[in-house]
Design a protein around this motif. Structure first.
Motif, PDB file in Angstrom:
ATOM      1  N   VAL B   9      14.609  -1.729 -43.933  1.00  0.00           N
ATOM      2  CA  VAL B   9      14.697  -1.945 -42.494  1.00  0.00           C
ATOM      3  C   VAL B   9      14.648  -3.450 -42.276  1.00  0.00           C
ATOM      4  CG1 VAL B   9      13.659  -1.445 -40.245  1.00  0.00           C
ATOM      5  CG2 VAL B   9      13.463   0.218 -42.118  1.00  0.00           C
ATOM      6  N   ARG B  11      14.744  -6.854 -39.940  1.00  0.00           N
ATOM      7  CA  ARG B  11      14.520  -7.431 -38.606  1.00  0.00           C
ATOM      8  C   ARG B  11      14.637  -8.934 -38.761  1.00  0.00           C
ATOM      9  NH1 ARG B  11      12.154  -5.789 -33.671  1.00  0.00           N
ATOM     10  NH2 ARG B  11      11.981  -3.761 -34.682  1.00  0.00           N
ATOM     11  N   MET B  14      14.854 -10.514 -42.207  1.00  0.00           N
ATOM     12  CA  MET B  14      13.794 -10.251 -43.192  1.00  0.00           C
ATOM     13  C   MET B  14      13.585  -8.745 -43.324  1.00  0.00           C
ATOM     14  SD  MET B  14       9.889 -11.834 -43.064  1.00  0.00           S
ATOM     15  CE  MET B  14       8.888 -10.390 -42.734  1.00  0.00           C
ATOM     16  N   GLU B  16      11.556  -5.716 -43.044  1.00  0.00           N
ATOM     17  CA  GLU B  16      10.320  -5.370 -42.343  1.00  0.00           C
ATOM     18  C   GLU B  16       9.656  -4.141 -42.971  1.00  0.00           C
ATOM     19  OE1 GLU B  16      10.644  -4.480 -38.117  1.00  0.00           O
ATOM     20  OE2 GLU B  16       8.504  -4.902 -37.877  1.00  0.00           O
ATOM     21  N   SER B  17      10.447  -3.151 -43.332  1.00  0.00           N
ATOM     22  CA  SER B  17       9.920  -1.920 -43.924  1.00  0.00           C
ATOM     23  C   SER B  17      10.890  -1.458 -44.995  1.00  0.00           C
ATOM     24  CB  SER B  17       9.752  -0.828 -42.863  1.00  0.00           C
ATOM     25  OG  SER B  17       8.848  -1.236 -41.849  1.00  0.00           O
ATOM     26  N   ARG B  18      10.411  -0.582 -45.882  1.00  0.00           N
ATOM     27  CA  ARG B  18      11.263  -0.103 -46.978  1.00  0.00           C
ATOM     28  C   ARG B  18      10.947   1.357 -47.271  1.00  0.00           C
ATOM     29  NH1 ARG B  18       8.416  -4.368 -47.920  1.00  0.00           N
ATOM     30  NH2 ARG B  18      10.065  -5.805 -48.517  1.00  0.00           N
ATOM     31  N   HIS B  19      11.992   2.067 -47.647  1.00  0.00           N
ATOM     32  CA  HIS B  19      11.859   3.500 -47.923  1.00  0.00           C
ATOM     33  C   HIS B  19      12.289   3.786 -49.350  1.00  0.00           C
ATOM     34  CE1 HIS B  19      11.138   4.509 -43.693  1.00  0.00           C
ATOM     35  NE2 HIS B  19      12.086   3.646 -43.391  1.00  0.00           N
TER      36      HIS B  19
END
Lengths: 332, 332
Positions: B9, B11, B14, B16-19
């Motif tokens: 993810v 933003r 950068m 921001e989140s990862r799955h």
């Protein structure tokens, strides 16, 4: 570095899903008391730092100049549910600065509270910027702009005086240089900050340690209004509200989007910053409850009450117990 | 084994989140065409196998006996949005078997479709079991029970004749022995199945390969009704509906809770099973779109249309572009 699994989602005795993340708990000197995963990674703090973003509003004297009440100041720190008293409070804040809701630049979304959303759909058919969970923060920014005597139109832009004040406070508290802001859900800048620096910012926010007196007083006042008005910081049944109702001024907790959670344990002189890798709020809540359970001396009755958040039972649409969230051994 | 990061993810440039997650794409013989992460791990398939759970309804002749229409059969395979025509269709299915909605044991929840939920709140103030996204599947189970001449009251229990039929089909298609069911959100059993076996089940479902003729015909019919009635499988604007509208019978896709996604590429003889570790639907959707883009020959115009799901733009409440989802190199 691969962050550890911190929360497992259990169904029928088997792990169905898992959440990785990082946790930094530091003291006022910035020394690590607990460090899980990559605590040096920069994260977007999102709404977890709303109380820090509200510091200039208080420190500048703007809050007093406009006579903001305690519940209104709590709204400035809130991700509120858009329930009627939240919305009314934000409208009052704006009116006190001589503004109306058209000044808000946070955008509109349906109330986070489902009953409030249903009631609003029935009444007007559409949400306004007042219902945005960030509207209290924005009203605080607008009050600050008006008190500073600057044009408030672009109060949300990184280069605006209001956001420059916010940035200076964040740099002071976190000890990190803030660069390259991204755009938050409500359009204000969100600066990447290493997780351990965020925790340090909250250790300082929770104690005033290392801050000039006016700034320390602003932090103490914001902590107090949030502890006294927890419903205004979130809303009916929400984690931040319920945990604050349970533990009062012994904790300060604030959630943010994408699995962020920050907090302070003022009596212990500790700051907390949590980032769930995948952005899951269910995991960041369980992690925050586990950190509180680990560090805060709890009275009889408080521990089981906190367990509801640390290890929530999962029920299906028939109310059958189908599983639970479980924090892993890494969290102790 | 730590599964790879499959979706990031972004933003402001950068991450921001990862799955993280696992992906199995196999041919009808069960040979791996793509294996990312731990494809031997048992997962709860949840709603991603509703079409397989509907197989006995067709294969037994129950669907024909009660004259179920194509859109009603699609509802038996659906996680529908609780929009009015979904609800009406499920009520018709029940009526054709001489039942009414009180026979449903899926529990009630508000329609997944927000407009439908708002309209329902205004009209009746509460959802019924018909609005549960699984009500079509349950109506199918009830039709099967009635056609079998067995007491339908406990049709949802693992030991009931209906669920034993479903289990036999799942074991036949997946080649896995099913044991220790957990309880799904709608109370029917969900059996843990290794991801690669789930993919194999969908390779067989997509081609009929290795199945007895009546079972292969049932699979072909269910694929066809879903391809022809994609709105009934999910609802307005939903991934399964939109991707099926775009690519028709060249793909079969079905989402499930907790980051599950299954599918078939009938022309290529491939089955797909995806599990996002943390349960995120946004990630499993991007992964499925990426798998389709990798394997399915796409016409001009189809690739950009699919990109909307493979790499969706993230916008905030003001409509500003703030980031995107990005599949990682692991997915090619």
């Amino acid at each position: 570095m691969t962050n550890p699994v911190l929360v497992e989602v259990i169904r029928g005795g088997m792990v169905e899903s898992r959440h990785r993340g990082a946790v930094a708990v530091v003291d006022t000197a910035g020394a690590a008391v607990l460090a899980l995963g990559d605590v040096a990674q920069p994260v977007f703090p999102r709404s977890a730092i709303k109380a820090l973003q509200a510091m200039p509003l208080v420190e500048s004297g703007a809050a007093d100049r406009y006579g903001l009440s305690d519940d209104e100041l709590a709204l400035a720190c809130a991700s509120h549910g858009g329930e009627p008293a939240h919305v009314d409070g934000v409208a009052r804040m704006l009116a006190k600065a001589g503004l109306d809701p058209t000044a808000l630049r946070c955008g509109a979304h349906w109330p986070l509270s489902q009953p409030a959303a249903f009631a609003l759909a029935q009444k007007t058919g559409a949400p306004s910027a007042l219902h945005n969970n960030c509207s209290g923060k924005h009203a605080g920014f607008l009050c600050l702009a008006c008190a500073m005597g600057v044009d408030h139109a672009d109060y949300w832009r990184p280069e605006h005086e209001v956001q420059r004040e916010v940035r200076a406070v964040l740099e002071n508290l976190s000890g990190a240089a803030l660069e390259r802001p991204a755009i938050d859900g409500c359009s204000v800048p969100t600066w990447p900050i290493p997780l351990q620096n965020l925790a340090q910012a909250f250790a300082r926010f929770g104690t005033g340690s290392g801050l000039l007196p006016a700034r320390a007083r602003a932090a103490a006042r914001l902590r107090e209004v949030c502890a006294q008005n927890p419903w205004y910081v979130a809303g009916t049944g929400r984690f931040c509200t319920e945990v604050t109702k349970l533990l009062g001024a012994r904790v300060f907790v604030k959630t943010g989007a994408e699995g962020m959670f920050c907090g302070a344990l003022p009596d212990l002189g500790l700051g907390i910053a949590i980032k769930c890798d995948d952005g899951a709020g269910r995991a960041s809540e369980a992690i925050m409850a586990a950190v509180i359970a680990r560090f805060v001396p709890l009275a009889e009755g408080e521990r089981p009450a906190l367990s509801r958040f640390r290890a929530p039972t999962l029920r299906n649409w028939n109310g059958f117990e189908v599983g639970m969230l479980r924090v892993t051994e890494a969290l102790g």
